[in-house]
Design a protein around this motif. Structure first.
Motif, PDB file in Angstrom:
ATOM      1  N   LEU A   1       2.303   1.605  -4.562  1.00 58.11           N
ATOM      2  CA  LEU A   1       2.044   0.766  -3.247  1.00 58.11           C
ATOM      3  C   LEU A   1       1.654  -0.625  -3.663  1.00 58.11           C
ATOM      4  CD1 LEU A   1      -0.660   3.258  -1.684  1.00 58.11           C
ATOM      5  CD2 LEU A   1       1.610   2.738  -0.698  1.00 58.11           C
ATOM      6  N   ASN A   2       2.065  -1.361  -2.525  1.00 60.12           N
ATOM      7  CA  ASN A   2       1.535  -2.718  -2.438  1.00 60.12           C
ATOM      8  C   ASN A   2       0.196  -2.796  -1.452  1.00 60.12           C
ATOM      9  OD1 ASN A   2       3.517  -3.622  -4.224  1.00 60.12           O
ATOM     10  ND2 ASN A   2       4.964  -3.919  -2.668  1.00 60.12           N
ATOM     11  N   LEU A   3      -0.612  -3.407  -1.708  1.00 61.98           N
ATOM     12  CA  LEU A   3      -1.729  -3.610  -1.006  1.00 61.98           C
ATOM     13  C   LEU A   3      -2.378  -5.124  -0.610  1.00 61.98           C
ATOM     14  CD1 LEU A   3      -3.891  -0.704  -2.272  1.00 61.98           C
ATOM     15  CD2 LEU A   3      -2.374  -0.776  -0.331  1.00 61.98           C
ATOM     16  N   ALA A   4      -2.790  -5.630   0.471  1.00 65.60           N
ATOM     17  CA  ALA A   4      -3.265  -6.502   0.600  1.00 65.60           C
ATOM     18  C   ALA A   4      -4.912  -6.376   1.327  1.00 65.60           C
ATOM     19  CB  ALA A   4      -2.544  -7.666   1.640  1.00 65.60           C
ATOM     20  N   VAL A   5      -5.748  -6.893   0.630  1.00 65.29           N
ATOM     21  CA  VAL A   5      -7.067  -6.706   0.920  1.00 65.29           C
ATOM     22  C   VAL A   5      -8.038  -7.961   1.590  1.00 65.29           C
ATOM     23  CG1 VAL A   5      -9.484  -5.837   0.105  1.00 65.29           C
ATOM     24  CG2 VAL A   5      -7.241  -4.855  -0.598  1.00 65.29           C
ATOM     25  N   ASP A   6      -8.563  -7.875   2.819  1.00 70.00           N
ATOM     26  CA  ASP A   6      -9.316  -8.771   3.413  1.00 70.00           C
ATOM     27  C   ASP A   6     -10.987  -8.271   3.577  1.00 70.00           C
ATOM     28  OD1 ASP A   6      -9.725 -11.539   4.508  1.00 70.00           O
ATOM     29  OD2 ASP A   6     -10.356 -10.328   6.120  1.00 70.00           O
ATOM     30  N   SER A   7     -11.762  -8.924   3.330  1.00 73.76           N
ATOM     31  CA  SER A   7     -13.160  -8.302   3.776  1.00 73.76           C
ATOM     32  C   SER A   7     -13.884  -9.589   4.409  1.00 73.76           C
ATOM     33  CB  SER A   7     -14.103  -8.054   2.671  1.00 73.76           C
ATOM     34  OG  SER A   7     -15.107  -7.604   2.908  1.00 73.76           O
ATOM     35  N   LYS A   8     -14.548  -9.081   5.487  1.00 70.94           N
ATOM     36  CA  LYS A   8     -15.534  -9.820   6.278  1.00 70.94           C
ATOM     37  C   LYS A   8     -17.086  -9.369   5.933  1.00 70.94           C
ATOM     38  CE  LYS A   8     -12.813 -12.383   8.414  1.00 70.94           C
ATOM     39  NZ  LYS A   8     -12.437 -13.727   8.190  1.00 70.94           N
TER      40      LYS A   8
END
Length: 407
Positions: A133-140
């Motif tokens: 898999l390719n994943l992009a992660v963002d967090s607030k």
């Protein structure tokens, strides 16, 4: 001891709830920019704040958290190379890409990908084969603020694997899987509360969790006159690193001395009878846990009845116990709670306490709706005057738990 900025963002930018739609758009664009194609799946999982019930979860006790309107969002898709077992993860916060193979998952030096790798390992153990898999992660979710950014990342990862494989986990089992990921891959012997809250949270509801039976009763926070204010001290004291594990072992030792399976199994009255038989430090640790369990159940009952005065008193009592008996508060947390108490009920504050593991991080304060900004300004001004540090406040409502956004 060191002081570390957690968010790096101005208080003004953090106060209002971030747009979930904008966060989705950001991570979708970041995925496409990084991997040259649009994502196939997008998932989200929230952080949490614990209204009351600290350090009781690993003692088979009761906790009373809510999921917050701050999410970890992950976008995912298949790599161009078919049959690959490689997972590439891009962090929008760190602007870096890290990869690992599903054929070689094992605990290593703890990094931000440890939580992701641990969740993959747990899913593979359950026969869920996501492939490369390719994943992009963002967090607030503020990092290091005691709002369970790590649990949100673990639960979001497991939710992504659900989306990819089409196999749905029982939400409680997903929480257990992610708890084990934190134990094995991050080396933190946490209780079940954080992952449970992120996995099972519901909009408008708190979770009264029995950590022994791993069941939750949803309790509505539907009083429009009450708001939840979270204030980040923006410090994290780095001590010896083993305080959490030390507290846990002290509780286990106290339970053994008392002849019970867990501190959940003894009343405060019975504990007091053993005051002279336990080592003083073990007695104090046990007294916090036993009294905190009682406070949680009383707080849930008071909240259902709309008895906010009682809820507030229980929150202050919880903080005092964490400060004096459990020794996990710190001067900055104490200042925030003292400033909230100074504003008082006449100024719109119902109650306040530290939340999370301690030694820094955040306070949670119940306040009169409509006065959130005014109250936050008063507390933060007093805090800055006392400590020289700018705190970061924000408001939240109980939020929806982990879910698939796309795919």
């Amino acid at each position: 001891m060191t002081q570390q900025s957690i968010t790096g963002a101005p208080a003004e930018e953090e106060f209002e709830t971030p747009s979930f739609g904008e966060q989705i758009a950001t991570v979708r664009a970041d995925y496409e920019r990084t991997f040259d194609v649009p994502p196939e799946w997008i998932v989200a999982a929230p952080g949490r704040v614990n209204l009351i019930g600290e350090h009781t979860d690993y003692n088979a006790g009761f906790v009373f958290p809510l999921a917050i309107e701050r999410y970890v969002v992950i976008a995912g898709g298949r790599p161009k190379q078919q049959g690959s077992k490689l997972v590439k993860v891009h962090s929008t916060l760190l602007n870096e890409t890290v990869d690992f193979s599903l054929d070689d998952l094992k605990p290593e030096e703890v990094t931000w990908t440890s939580y992701i790798r641990g969740a993959f390992a747990g899913c593979l153990e359950r026969g869920m084969e996501p492939g490369g898999l390719n994943l992009a992660v963002d967090s607030k979710v503020p990092l290091g603020g005691g709002l369970s950014s790590s649990a949100a990342l673990e639960v979001a990862t497991a939710t992504m694997i659900e989306a990819v494989t089409g196999k749905k986990l029982d939400p409680v089992d997903k929480a257990r899987l992610c708890q084990k990921a934190e134990h094995d891959y991050a080396g933190v012997p946490c209780g079940i509360m954080d992952q449970f809250s992120s996995s099972l949270g519901e909009a408008g509801k708190l979770l009264l969790i029995d950590c022994r039976t791993e069941t939750a009763e949803m309790v509505s926070l539907d009083d429009l006159n009450v708001a939840v204010l979270i204030i980040n001290t923006n410090v994290k004291h780095e001590l010896t690193g083993g305080e959490y594990a030390e507290r846990r072992s002290q509780c286990e030792a106290a339970a053994k001395e008392l002849g019970v399976k867990a501190l959940r199994d003894i009343t405060l009255e019975k504990l007091e009878a053993y005051a002279d038989k336990l080592e003083p430090v073990l007695f104090r640790r046990a007294r916090h846990v036993v009294s905190e369990n009682e406070r949680v159940l009383k707080a849930a009952e008071a909240l259902r009845a709309g008895d906010w005065e009682d809820v507030g008193e229980l929150m202050y009592a919880s903080h005092n116990s964490l400060r004096d008996d459990y020794k996990v508060s710190c001067p900055e947390l104490d200042v925030l709670v003292n400033e909230a108490h100074r504003v008082g009920t006449e100024g719109g504050v119902i109650g306040s306490r530290m939340t999370g593991g301690g030694f820094g991080g955040c306070t949670v304060t119940l306040v009169a709706a409509g006065k959130e900004r005014e109250i936050a300004d008063k507390i933060c001004q007093g805090y800055q005057k006392e400590t020289g540090i700018e705190a970061t406040p924000f408001v939240t409502k109980p939020a929806r738990g982990a879910h698939i956004v796309q795919g």
